[in-house]
Scaffold this motif. Structure first.
Motif, short mmCIF file in Angstrom:
data_model
loop_
_atom_site.label_atom_id
_atom_site.label_comp_id
_atom_site.label_asym_id
_atom_site.label_seq_id
_atom_site.Cartn_x
_atom_site.Cartn_y
_atom_site.Cartn_z
N GLU A 115 0.82 -1.20 0.00
CA GLU A 115 0.00 0.00 0.00
C GLU A 115 0.86 1.26 0.00
O GLU A 115 1.80 1.37 0.77
N ALA A 116 0.51 2.18 -0.85
CA ALA A 116 1.19 3.47 -0.86
C ALA A 116 0.54 4.35 0.21
O ALA A 116 -0.49 4.00 0.76
N GLY A 117 1.13 5.49 0.47
CA GLY A 117 0.53 6.44 1.40
C GLY A 117 0.79 6.15 2.86
O GLY A 117 0.17 6.74 3.73
N GLN A 118 1.71 5.24 3.17
CA GLN A 118 2.01 4.94 4.57
C GLN A 118 3.34 5.56 5.00
O GLN A 118 3.90 5.19 6.01
N GLN A 119 3.80 6.53 4.22
CA GLN A 119 5.12 7.11 4.45
C GLN A 119 5.26 7.67 5.87
O GLN A 119 6.29 7.49 6.50
N ASN A 120 4.25 8.34 6.39
CA ASN A 120 4.38 8.94 7.71
C ASN A 120 4.44 7.91 8.83
O ASN A 120 4.83 8.23 9.94
N LYS A 121 4.09 6.67 8.55
CA LYS A 121 4.11 5.63 9.57
C LYS A 121 5.26 4.64 9.36
O LYS A 121 5.39 3.69 10.11
N MET A 122 6.10 4.87 8.35
CA MET A 122 7.07 3.85 7.96
C MET A 122 8.08 3.49 9.04
O MET A 122 8.40 2.34 9.22
N VAL A 123 8.61 4.47 9.75
CA VAL A 123 9.60 4.16 10.79
C VAL A 123 8.94 3.32 11.88
O VAL A 123 9.51 2.32 12.33
N ASP A 124 7.73 3.71 12.28
CA ASP A 124 7.02 2.93 13.30
C ASP A 124 6.71 1.52 12.80
O ASP A 124 6.81 0.55 13.55
N LEU A 125 6.34 1.40 11.54
CA LEU A 125 6.08 0.08 10.96
C LEU A 125 7.36 -0.76 10.91
O LEU A 125 7.34 -1.95 11.17
N LEU A 126 8.46 -0.10 10.57
CA LEU A 126 9.74 -0.80 10.52
C LEU A 126 10.12 -1.30 11.91
O LEU A 126 10.52 -2.46 12.08
N ILE A 127 9.98 -0.46 12.92
CA ILE A 127 10.25 -0.87 14.30
C ILE A 127 9.37 -2.05 14.67
O ILE A 127 9.83 -3.05 15.20
N ASN A 128 8.07 -1.94 14.36
CA ASN A 128 7.12 -3.00 14.68
C ASN A 128 7.51 -4.31 14.00
O ASN A 128 7.48 -5.38 14.61
N GLN A 129 7.88 -4.22 12.73
CA GLN A 129 8.27 -5.41 11.97
C GLN A 129 9.52 -6.05 12.56
O GLN A 129 9.59 -7.27 12.71
N LEU A 130 10.49 -5.24 12.93
CA LEU A 130 11.72 -5.77 13.53
C LEU A 130 11.44 -6.39 14.89
O LEU A 130 11.99 -7.44 15.23
N GLU A 131 10.56 -5.76 15.67
CA GLU A 131 10.20 -6.33 16.98
C GLU A 131 9.51 -7.68 16.82
O GLU A 131 9.74 -8.61 17.60
N LYS A 132 8.67 -7.83 15.79
CA LYS A 132 8.03 -9.12 15.53
C LYS A 132 9.06 -10.17 15.21
O LYS A 132 8.95 -11.32 15.64
N LYS A 133 10.08 -9.81 14.45
CA LYS A 133 11.13 -10.78 14.08
C LYS A 133 11.86 -11.25 15.33
O LYS A 133 12.25 -12.40 15.42
N ILE A 134 12.04 -10.38 16.28
CA ILE A 134 12.75 -10.75 17.50
C ILE A 134 11.95 -11.77 18.29
O ILE A 134 12.49 -12.75 18.80
#
Length: 137
Positions: A115-134
């Motif tokens: 999905e496009a348009g999620q630019q303002n949330k990308m850092v938070d999404l990246l953090i969330n994704q990395l936390e899930k991997k852990i």
């Protein structure tokens, strides 16, 4: 763990949570220098779960041996991800915006965003994704 901006970081081995390109991307975009080898300038070596010599699997990788000989800080995949998350959480709003604008395509690949348009949330999404991997590892 505090690693100074501009530190030289190398990677060895295979990882469960990300591939080498993602690791290099995270290192470089957070303001550190990726090194494809270990030298006297290397500050940190990120060690994957499978770090053996390419020609003799009974021996450790040359990077790992070199890091040990040179007193380089050696961290595992989990520690690396926790460190990356902490670095991202320390971003200010302006840093997040600049990070997303500069690395939109790369972050989108890391997150597998369709999905496009999620630019303002990308850092938070990246953090969330990395936390899930852990928690998976």
């Amino acid at each position: 763990m505090k690693i100074s901006k501009g530190s030289h970081i190398a990677i060895t081995g295979r990882f469960q949570s990300f591939n080498r390109d993602v690791g290099i991307f995270l290192i470089e975009t957070l303001g550190f220098h990726y090194q494809p080898f270990v030298s006297l300038k290397t500050d940190v070596l990120v060690k994957g779960y499978f770090s053996v010599d390419l020609f003799d699997e009974t021996k450790e990788s040359k990077k790992l041996n070199s890091a040990k000989e040179n007193g380089v800080l050696i961290i595992n995949e989990m520690t690396f991800l926790l460190w990356v998350i902490q670095e991202l959480k320390n971003f200010t709003g302006e840093q997040k915006s600049h990070f997303c604008e500069s690395y939109y395509d790369e972050i989108q690949q890391v997150l597998n965003l369709s999905e496009a348009g999620q630019q303002n949330k990308m850092v938070d999404l990246l953090i969330n994704q990395l936390e899930k991997k852990i928690t998976i590892v």
